[in-house]
Design a protein around this motif. Structure first.
Motif, PDB file in Angstrom:
ATOM      1  N   LEU A   1       0.865  -1.180   0.000  1.00 16.93           N
ATOM      2  CA  LEU A   1       0.000   0.000   0.000  1.00 16.93           C
ATOM      3  C   LEU A   1       0.900   1.228   0.000  1.00 16.93           C
ATOM      4  O   LEU A   1       1.778   1.354   0.850  1.00 16.93           O
ATOM      5  N   LEU A   2       0.686   2.113  -0.950  1.00 15.12           N
ATOM      6  CA  LEU A   2       1.421   3.389  -0.995  1.00 15.12           C
ATOM      7  C   LEU A   2       0.535   4.463  -0.386  1.00 15.12           C
ATOM      8  O   LEU A   2      -0.551   4.739  -0.903  1.00 15.12           O
ATOM      9  N   ILE A   3       1.008   5.075   0.699  1.00 18.18           N
ATOM     10  CA  ILE A   3       0.239   6.160   1.314  1.00 18.18           C
ATOM     11  C   ILE A   3       0.751   7.489   0.759  1.00 18.18           C
ATOM     12  O   ILE A   3       1.949   7.782   0.829  1.00 18.18           O
ATOM     13  N   ILE A   4      -0.149   8.271   0.206  1.00 13.48           N
ATOM     14  CA  ILE A   4       0.209   9.573  -0.366  1.00 13.48           C
ATOM     15  C   ILE A   4      -0.613  10.673   0.317  1.00 13.48           C
ATOM     16  O   ILE A   4      -1.799  10.814   0.047  1.00 13.48           O
ATOM     17  N   PRO A   5       0.009  11.423   1.251  1.00 13.72           N
ATOM     18  CA  PRO A   5      -0.712  12.528   1.882  1.00 13.72           C
ATOM     19  C   PRO A   5      -0.776  13.704   0.900  1.00 13.72           C
ATOM     20  O   PRO A   5       0.201  13.982   0.197  1.00 13.72           O
ATOM     21  N   THR A   6      -1.900  14.375   0.846  1.00 15.85           N
ATOM     22  CA  THR A   6      -2.012  15.500  -0.092  1.00 15.85           C
ATOM     23  C   THR A   6      -2.590  16.743   0.571  1.00 15.85           C
ATOM     24  O   THR A   6      -3.503  16.671   1.389  1.00 15.85           O
TER      25      THR A   6
ATOM     26  N   PRO B   1       1.219  -6.570   3.103  1.00 15.58           N
ATOM     27  CA  PRO B   1       2.486  -6.973   3.734  1.00 15.58           C
ATOM     28  C   PRO B   1       3.482  -5.806   3.825  1.00 15.58           C
ATOM     29  O   PRO B   1       4.316  -5.767   4.733  1.00 15.58           O
ATOM     30  N   LEU B   2       3.389  -4.855   2.879  1.00 15.20           N
ATOM     31  CA  LEU B   2       4.307  -3.707   2.863  1.00 15.20           C
ATOM     32  C   LEU B   2       3.501  -2.408   2.820  1.00 15.20           C
ATOM     33  O   LEU B   2       2.455  -2.350   2.175  1.00 15.20           O
ATOM     34  N   VAL B   3       4.032  -1.394   3.509  1.00 15.11           N
ATOM     35  CA  VAL B   3       3.358  -0.093   3.529  1.00 15.11           C
ATOM     36  C   VAL B   3       4.398   0.979   3.207  1.00 15.11           C
ATOM     37  O   VAL B   3       5.444   1.043   3.848  1.00 15.11           O
TER      38      VAL B   3
ATOM     39  N   PHE C   1      10.543   8.925   1.697  1.00 13.04           N
ATOM     40  CA  PHE C   1      10.207   7.915   0.682  1.00 13.04           C
ATOM     41  C   PHE C   1      10.670   6.588   1.270  1.00 13.04           C
ATOM     42  O   PHE C   1      11.864   6.289   1.267  1.00 13.04           O
ATOM     43  N   LYS C   2       9.722   5.839   1.857  1.00 14.01           N
ATOM     44  CA  LYS C   2      10.106   4.689   2.678  1.00 14.01           C
ATOM     45  C   LYS C   2       9.192   3.508   2.435  1.00 14.01           C
ATOM     46  O   LYS C   2       8.041   3.690   2.043  1.00 14.01           O
ATOM     47  N   CYS C   3       9.702   2.327   2.752  1.00 13.34           N
ATOM     48  CA  CYS C   3       8.878   1.125   2.656  1.00 13.34           C
ATOM     49  C   CYS C   3       9.028   0.307   3.940  1.00 13.34           C
ATOM     50  O   CYS C   3      10.131  -0.102   4.295  1.00 13.34           O
ATOM     51  N   PHE C   4       7.923   0.139   4.650  1.00 12.39           N
ATOM     52  CA  PHE C   4       7.916  -0.606   5.916  1.00 12.39           C
ATOM     53  C   PHE C   4       7.329  -1.998   5.722  1.00 12.39           C
ATOM     54  O   PHE C   4       6.302  -2.146   5.044  1.00 12.39           O
ATOM     55  N   ARG C   5       7.901  -2.978   6.338  1.00  8.22           N
ATOM     56  CA  ARG C   5       7.180  -4.236   6.504  1.00  8.22           C
ATOM     57  C   ARG C   5       6.106  -4.004   7.570  1.00  8.22           C
ATOM     58  O   ARG C   5       6.344  -3.289   8.541  1.00  8.22           O
ATOM     59  N   ARG C   6       4.959  -4.638   7.414  1.00  5.18           N
ATOM     60  CA  ARG C   6       3.873  -4.341   8.346  1.00  5.18           C
ATOM     61  C   ARG C   6       4.244  -4.639   9.794  1.00  5.18           C
ATOM     62  O   ARG C   6       3.767  -3.994  10.717  1.00  5.18           O
ATOM     63  N   LYS C   7       5.140  -5.620   9.987  1.00  4.66           N
ATOM     64  CA  LYS C   7       5.577  -5.980  11.338  1.00  4.66           C
ATOM     65  C   LYS C   7       6.138  -4.767  12.107  1.00  4.66           C
ATOM     66  O   LYS C   7       5.924  -4.633  13.314  1.00  4.66           O
TER      67      LYS C   7
END
Ligand SMILES: Nc1nc2c(ncn2[C@@H]2O[C@H](COP(=O)(O)OP(=O)(O)OP(=O)(O)O)[C@@H](O)[C@H]2O)c(=O)[nH]1
Ligand SMILES: [Mg+2]
Length: 240
Positions: free
Chosen positions: A6-11, A87-89, A160-166
């Motif tokens: 899931l890519l979160i894009i704040p606007t 699985p990834l955010v 600009f980051k990618c987290f594992r949900r854990k």
């Protein structure tokens, strides 16, 4: 197939960027979902996002009542993601400073790390079209955070980051106090203290082309004070 990320894009006032950005993202990767977190942008970005979401089931929109800040937009987005099974955010700005072409590289690196940072300050990375004061603020901010926090990473202020949900399940999202510039530093600090593996991938970061810049002296001061306070916070101690 369920999406990898899931890519979160704040606007906030990104009407000229958002439609092109979403198109560009799906041009490089199609099995991701996007969550736009819009703070009732006066320029109508929220309605534009709704239009796109109505046509594409991969796009979701969260509307908030007013400009509540980037940090809380991400926290709200993280909670939304954790209530589903991504699985990834990822975190991504709407203004093309975070180039869609790097999304697959960040996701790929998450195979071997719990948090992946898009990094401007390593071989292959960099900034484009920056004035020297902005370069100085960014470089100085990174050096300051690195020294005060004792973190061995080269880009602590990037978003600009990618987290594992854990990671997001483990760190206390409600305890995150920073709002502006220090928010990214605090997330990486908490992730590191919780014992997760952090990796960096190089990104070229061009300046925003369309829309209003938001950096101000107040934001920088708040960030410097916050980083120092976090370092002194006794509840935040390395494990083991
Ligand atoms: N939801 C929400 N999004 C915000 C808010 N403030 C900024 N944003 C968005 O967060 C992202 C990063 O903000 P930017 O304005 O690009 O911040 P910056 O990169 O530090 O500064 P410039 O690019 O120079 O303006 C963009 O997608 C903005 O639209 C806010 O209060 N709420
Ligand atoms: Mg920007």
């Amino acid at each position: 197939m369920s999406p990898s990320a899931l890519l979160i894009i704040p606007t906030y006032d990104e009407r000229d960027n958002l439609p092109r950005l979403i198109e560009a993202i799906f041009g490089v990767i199609d099995d991701v979902h996007i969550l736009v977190v819009d703070d009732n942008s006066p320029d109508g970005t929220g309605a534009i996002a709704e239009d796109i979401a109505a046509r594409d089931p991969r796009v979701h929109v969260m509307h908030r009542a007013g400009k509540l800040g980037l940090g809380t937009a991400y926290i709200a987005g993280f909670k939304w993601a954790l209530a589903r099974d991504y699985p990834l955010v990822m975190e991504m700005d709407a203004d093309f400073s975070h180039q869609p072409k790097y999304v697959p590289a960040l996701i790929a690196k998450a195979a071997e790390a719990d948090l992946v940072l898009g990094c401007r300050y390593m071989p292959g990375g960099g900034t484009e079209d920056w004035t020297w004061p902005r370069k100085l603020i960014s470089r100085g901010g990174n050096l300051y955070a690195r020294l005060v926090m004792g973190l061995p990473f080269r880009d602590l202020t990037g978003g600009f980051k990618c987290f594992r949900r854990k990671v997001l399940e483990t760190i206390d999202l409600d305890a995150v106090t920073s709002k502006g510039y220090a928010f990214q530093i605090e997330l990486t600090y908490r992730t590191h203290l919780a014992g997760f593996r952090i990796a960096e991938v190089p990104i070229i970061f061009p300046d925003r082309r369309v829309g209003q810049p938001t950096m101000s002296g107040r934001i920088v001061r708040e960030a410097m004070i916050n980083v120092f306070k976090l370092r002194l916070d006794r509840k935040l101690k390395p494990r083991g």
